[in-house]
Design a protein around this motif. Sequence first.
Motif, PDB file in Angstrom:
ATOM      1  N   SER A 231       0.977  -1.365   0.127  1.00 44.47           N
ATOM      2  CA  SER A 231      -0.006   0.103  -0.025  1.00 44.47           C
ATOM      3  C   SER A 231       0.896   1.222  -0.111  1.00 44.47           C
ATOM      4  CB  SER A 231      -0.948  -0.175   1.194  1.00 44.47           C
ATOM      5  OG  SER A 231      -0.282   0.069   2.477  1.00 44.47           O
ATOM      6  N   GLU A 232       2.095   1.143   0.441  1.00 39.37           N
ATOM      7  CA  GLU A 232       2.998   2.311   0.591  1.00 39.37           C
ATOM      8  C   GLU A 232       3.148   3.179  -1.015  1.00 39.37           C
ATOM      9  OE1 GLU A 232       3.767  -0.511   1.704  1.00 39.37           O
ATOM     10  OE2 GLU A 232       4.727  -0.369   3.695  1.00 39.37           O
ATOM     11  N   ARG A 233       3.125   4.263  -0.999  1.00 37.72           N
ATOM     12  CA  ARG A 233       3.399   5.104  -2.324  1.00 37.72           C
ATOM     13  C   ARG A 233       5.086   5.117  -2.330  1.00 37.72           C
ATOM     14  NH1 ARG A 233      -1.419   8.521  -0.465  1.00 37.72           N
ATOM     15  NH2 ARG A 233      -3.015   7.861  -1.754  1.00 37.72           N
ATOM     16  N   PRO A 234       5.495   4.955  -3.504  1.00 36.03           N
ATOM     17  CA  PRO A 234       6.629   4.936  -3.583  1.00 36.03           C
ATOM     18  C   PRO A 234       7.489   6.438  -3.167  1.00 36.03           C
ATOM     19  CG  PRO A 234       5.948   5.203  -5.914  1.00 36.03           C
ATOM     20  CD  PRO A 234       4.628   5.171  -4.830  1.00 36.03           C
ATOM     21  N   THR A 235       8.532   6.414  -2.845  1.00 35.68           N
ATOM     22  CA  THR A 235       9.208   7.645  -2.335  1.00 35.68           C
ATOM     23  C   THR A 235      10.258   8.272  -3.269  1.00 35.68           C
ATOM     24  OG1 THR A 235      11.119   6.531  -1.374  1.00 35.68           O
ATOM     25  CG2 THR A 235       9.300   7.034  -0.081  1.00 35.68           C
ATOM     26  N   PHE A 236      10.131   7.738  -4.543  1.00 39.34           N
ATOM     27  CA  PHE A 236      10.960   8.242  -5.843  1.00 39.34           C
ATOM     28  C   PHE A 236      10.088   8.397  -7.220  1.00 39.34           C
ATOM     29  CE2 PHE A 236      10.590   3.744  -6.088  1.00 39.34           C
ATOM     30  CZ  PHE A 236      10.561   3.487  -7.256  1.00 39.34           C
ATOM     31  N   GLY A 237      10.602   9.235  -7.819  1.00 41.57           N
ATOM     32  CA  GLY A 237       9.729   9.563  -9.032  1.00 41.57           C
ATOM     33  C   GLY A 237      10.669   9.575 -10.323  1.00 41.57           C
ATOM     34  N   ILE A 238      10.337   9.668 -11.616  1.00 38.72           N
ATOM     35  CA  ILE A 238      11.225   9.392 -12.788  1.00 38.72           C
ATOM     36  C   ILE A 238      10.730  10.295 -13.761  1.00 38.72           C
ATOM     37  CG2 ILE A 238      12.238   8.245 -14.378  1.00 38.72           C
ATOM     38  CD1 ILE A 238      11.492   5.622 -12.789  1.00 38.72           C
ATOM     39  N   ALA A 239      11.690  11.196 -14.451  1.00 42.65           N
ATOM     40  CA  ALA A 239      11.731  11.914 -15.452  1.00 42.65           C
ATOM     41  C   ALA A 239      12.243  11.458 -16.752  1.00 42.65           C
ATOM     42  CB  ALA A 239      12.061  13.604 -15.397  1.00 42.65           C
TER      43      ALA A 239
ATOM     44  N   GLU B 279       5.417  13.051  -0.133  1.00 40.26           N
ATOM     45  CA  GLU B 279       6.777  13.196  -0.107  1.00 40.26           C
ATOM     46  C   GLU B 279       7.854  12.389  -1.011  1.00 40.26           C
ATOM     47  OE1 GLU B 279      10.889  14.066   2.730  1.00 40.26           O
ATOM     48  OE2 GLU B 279       8.882  12.917   3.742  1.00 40.26           O
ATOM     49  N   ILE B 280       8.487  12.906  -1.831  1.00 36.09           N
ATOM     50  CA  ILE B 280       9.417  12.177  -2.812  1.00 36.09           C
ATOM     51  C   ILE B 280      10.887  12.418  -2.625  1.00 36.09           C
ATOM     52  CG2 ILE B 280      10.397  11.882  -5.091  1.00 36.09           C
ATOM     53  CD1 ILE B 280       7.666  12.102  -6.164  1.00 36.09           C
ATOM     54  N   LYS B 281      11.614  11.483  -2.095  1.00 36.60           N
ATOM     55  CA  LYS B 281      12.907  11.628  -1.344  1.00 36.60           C
ATOM     56  C   LYS B 281      14.200  11.664  -2.823  1.00 36.60           C
ATOM     57  CE  LYS B 281      11.876   9.549   3.122  1.00 36.60           C
ATOM     58  NZ  LYS B 281      11.898   8.683   4.128  1.00 36.60           N
ATOM     59  N   SER B 282      13.701  10.854  -3.770  1.00 34.54           N
ATOM     60  CA  SER B 282      14.571  10.670  -4.674  1.00 34.54           C
ATOM     61  C   SER B 282      13.938  10.905  -6.238  1.00 34.54           C
ATOM     62  CB  SER B 282      15.134   9.289  -4.845  1.00 34.54           C
ATOM     63  OG  SER B 282      16.010   9.187  -3.700  1.00 34.54           O
ATOM     64  N   LEU B 283      14.610  11.757  -7.160  1.00 33.11           N
ATOM     65  CA  LEU B 283      14.144  11.973  -8.364  1.00 33.11           C
ATOM     66  C   LEU B 283      15.029  11.721  -9.413  1.00 33.11           C
ATOM     67  CD1 LEU B 283      12.241  15.390  -7.695  1.00 33.11           C
ATOM     68  CD2 LEU B 283      11.275  13.307  -8.239  1.00 33.11           C
ATOM     69  N   TYR B 284      14.859  10.990 -10.597  1.00 30.15           N
ATOM     70  CA  TYR B 284      15.782  10.564 -11.647  1.00 30.15           C
ATOM     71  C   TYR B 284      15.507  11.292 -12.867  1.00 30.15           C
ATOM     72  CZ  TYR B 284      16.732   7.027  -8.200  1.00 30.15           C
ATOM     73  OH  TYR B 284      17.175   6.554  -6.929  1.00 30.15           O
TER      74      TYR B 284
ATOM     75  N   TYR C  70      18.298  -0.238 -12.644  1.00 34.39           N
ATOM     76  CA  TYR C  70      19.034   0.337 -11.671  1.00 34.39           C
ATOM     77  C   TYR C  70      18.380   0.773 -10.497  1.00 34.39           C
ATOM     78  CZ  TYR C  70      21.866   3.799  -9.098  1.00 34.39           C
ATOM     79  OH  TYR C  70      22.557   4.556  -8.019  1.00 34.39           O
ATOM     80  N   ILE C  71      17.470   1.681 -10.955  1.00 33.59           N
ATOM     81  CA  ILE C  71      16.423   2.377 -10.187  1.00 33.59           C
ATOM     82  C   ILE C  71      15.396   1.395  -9.287  1.00 33.59           C
ATOM     83  CG2 ILE C  71      14.400   4.101 -10.073  1.00 33.59           C
ATOM     84  CD1 ILE C  71      15.415   5.571 -12.588  1.00 33.59           C
ATOM     85  N   LEU C  72      14.992   0.584  -9.898  1.00 36.16           N
ATOM     86  CA  LEU C  72      14.055  -0.392  -9.136  1.00 36.16           C
ATOM     87  C   LEU C  72      14.735  -1.244  -8.091  1.00 36.16           C
ATOM     88  CD1 LEU C  72      11.526  -1.539 -11.816  1.00 36.16           C
ATOM     89  CD2 LEU C  72      11.498   0.434 -10.213  1.00 36.16           C
ATOM     90  N   LYS C  73      16.122  -1.747  -8.424  1.00 39.28           N
ATOM     91  CA  LYS C  73      16.652  -2.539  -7.539  1.00 39.28           C
ATOM     92  C   LYS C  73      17.286  -1.630  -6.281  1.00 39.28           C
ATOM     93  CE  LYS C  73      18.665  -6.003 -10.751  1.00 39.28           C
ATOM     94  NZ  LYS C  73      19.813  -6.262 -11.411  1.00 39.28           N
ATOM     95  N   LYS C  74      17.700  -0.448  -6.702  1.00 38.25           N
ATOM     96  CA  LYS C  74      18.070   0.574  -5.670  1.00 38.25           C
ATOM     97  C   LYS C  74      16.876   0.639  -4.508  1.00 38.25           C
ATOM     98  CE  LYS C  74      19.866   5.188  -4.777  1.00 38.25           C
ATOM     99  NZ  LYS C  74      20.455   6.620  -5.618  1.00 38.25           N
ATOM    100  N   HIS C  75      15.677   0.668  -5.118  1.00 34.02           N
ATOM    101  CA  HIS C  75      14.566   1.198  -4.137  1.00 34.02           C
ATOM    102  C   HIS C  75      13.827  -0.123  -3.680  1.00 34.02           C
ATOM    103  CE1 HIS C  75      14.900   5.495  -4.320  1.00 34.02           C
ATOM    104  NE2 HIS C  75      15.099   5.209  -5.708  1.00 34.02           N
ATOM    105  N   SER C  76      14.301  -1.396  -4.055  1.00 31.11           N
ATOM    106  CA  SER C  76      13.458  -2.565  -3.746  1.00 31.11           C
ATOM    107  C   SER C  76      13.112  -2.822  -2.208  1.00 31.11           C
ATOM    108  CB  SER C  76      14.454  -3.891  -4.399  1.00 31.11           C
ATOM    109  OG  SER C  76      15.503  -3.930  -3.635  1.00 31.11           O
ATOM    110  N   LYS C  77      14.157  -2.452  -1.532  1.00 34.35           N
ATOM    111  CA  LYS C  77      13.820  -2.482   0.139  1.00 34.35           C
ATOM    112  C   LYS C  77      12.818  -1.639   0.662  1.00 34.35           C
ATOM    113  CE  LYS C  77      18.671  -3.786   1.220  1.00 34.35           C
ATOM    114  NZ  LYS C  77      19.955  -3.184   1.936  1.00 34.35           N
ATOM    115  N   GLU C  78      12.416  -0.787  -0.201  1.00 32.12           N
ATOM    116  CA  GLU C  78      11.127  -0.022   0.439  1.00 32.12           C
ATOM    117  C   GLU C  78       9.763  -1.038   0.457  1.00 32.12           C
ATOM    118  OE1 GLU C  78      10.624   3.762  -1.528  1.00 32.12           O
ATOM    119  OE2 GLU C  78      12.766   3.971  -1.721  1.00 32.12           O
ATOM    120  N   TYR C  79       9.889  -1.974  -0.535  1.00 32.56           N
ATOM    121  CA  TYR C  79       8.639  -2.909  -0.749  1.00 32.56           C
ATOM    122  C   TYR C  79       8.847  -4.119  -0.271  1.00 32.56           C
ATOM    123  CZ  TYR C  79       7.948   1.491  -3.303  1.00 32.56           C
ATOM    124  OH  TYR C  79       7.689   2.783  -3.679  1.00 32.56           O
ATOM    125  N   LEU C  80      10.096  -4.708   0.450  1.00 34.76           N
ATOM    126  CA  LEU C  80      10.072  -5.849   1.016  1.00 34.76           C
ATOM    127  C   LEU C  80       9.172  -6.082   2.170  1.00 34.76           C
ATOM    128  CD1 LEU C  80      13.938  -6.441   0.389  1.00 34.76           C
ATOM    129  CD2 LEU C  80      12.085  -7.230  -1.116  1.00 34.76           C
TER     130      LEU C  80
END
Length: 388
Positions: free
Chosen positions: A30-38, A319-324, A378-388
């Motif tokens: 249910s958590e929303r991601p803390t990152f976004g991509i442009a 809140e988004i903590k990381s933007l790519y 790269y991005i999804l692996k970097k943020h994978s722990k947020e969703y484990l």
Amino acid sequence: MMAMACVRKFRFTRPLFHLQWRYYSLQTKSERPTFGIAFDIDGVMLRGRNVIGGATQALRRLFKDPSNPTELRVPFVFLTNGGGLRESERAIELSNLLGVYIKSCQVLQGHTPFRKLVNRFGDELVLAVGKGEPANVMSEYGFRKVVSMDEYASSFVNIDPLAQYKSCANQLSSHNKDLLSQLEGDVDITNTHVHAAFVVSDPIDWGRDIQVLCDVLRSGGLPGKSGGHQPPLFFAADDLEYQAAFPTVRLGMGAFRIALESIFNRIHHSALTYTSFGKPNATVFKDAEIVLQKISSSIGSETTDHPKISNAENFPTHEIKSLYMIGDNPPVDIFGARQAGLPWFSILTRTGCFSGEGNHADFPADLVVDTVEDAIDYILKKHSKEYL
């Protein structure tokens, strides 16, 4: 504001085939991601109208169901200096080309910030220059007295000395004729000063457009007259080069600006003044950050189209903590992201303007990869722990 109201309904014009979800996928929680991509478009996702490599597969991984990519899992936008179409039209075009559902609020073009100038010029006669439907774009933003370069040049006899040699001279589209007839009901173009000129997208007829813009800008806004202050001039972007379908890079709007400025400064006593929008301006990245926060806040809500994103100042943001920023043009995409600073992280692909080994010498990225697929991995692996 930057984002437009999202298109409510859309039907893909080609079937969406089931693709195996390769690499690492985000866990459904249910958590929303803390990152976004442009994403940049030309040179990253597309070359002309051809999809680059696995761009479609990369995008599908950002949806909850990759086999039916309509509901977002990760917020992303297209941040491009290109333009000429309304954001809603570009969203439909991208949806068809890339095989995923793109909302209009996810399309941020070079000319999108022109909306902020409606309060200043909304009731004045303004000139819109470029390919596509520049007057339609500006009209959509709220400019009520806008005329395209095609319409404007056709209103002045002999303003283009080479018109007789052009097979398509003075041939306006039916839509442009409708706009012109509506405008002429209130405004006599040949006797009304232009209060501002907007280069909305890459001009097609450089010779004519430079000639007419010089006429407008050096006359105070009315060709054939003398004197007066130069009307404000705005460029949607200032890219010198960009990657299109041809193997080597093509000249962009920045090249047109250089040509116009060089000629104007030779024939006028005062230097040309202008304002350029688009990447790498830091304000563009700030606007993209706001849109990504709002899109992230809407993920998982009952409504799927989020019509309030574009016009509600108090829309709740997540809140988004990381933007790519994923781009192919170092002085535009990479320099812009680095100039914007945290939380932006720049990723350079080798599929467009840049194709060299290592990193770019003058505008180094935080990460260099071969393709957009590698960037997403790269991005999804970097943020994978947020969703484990």
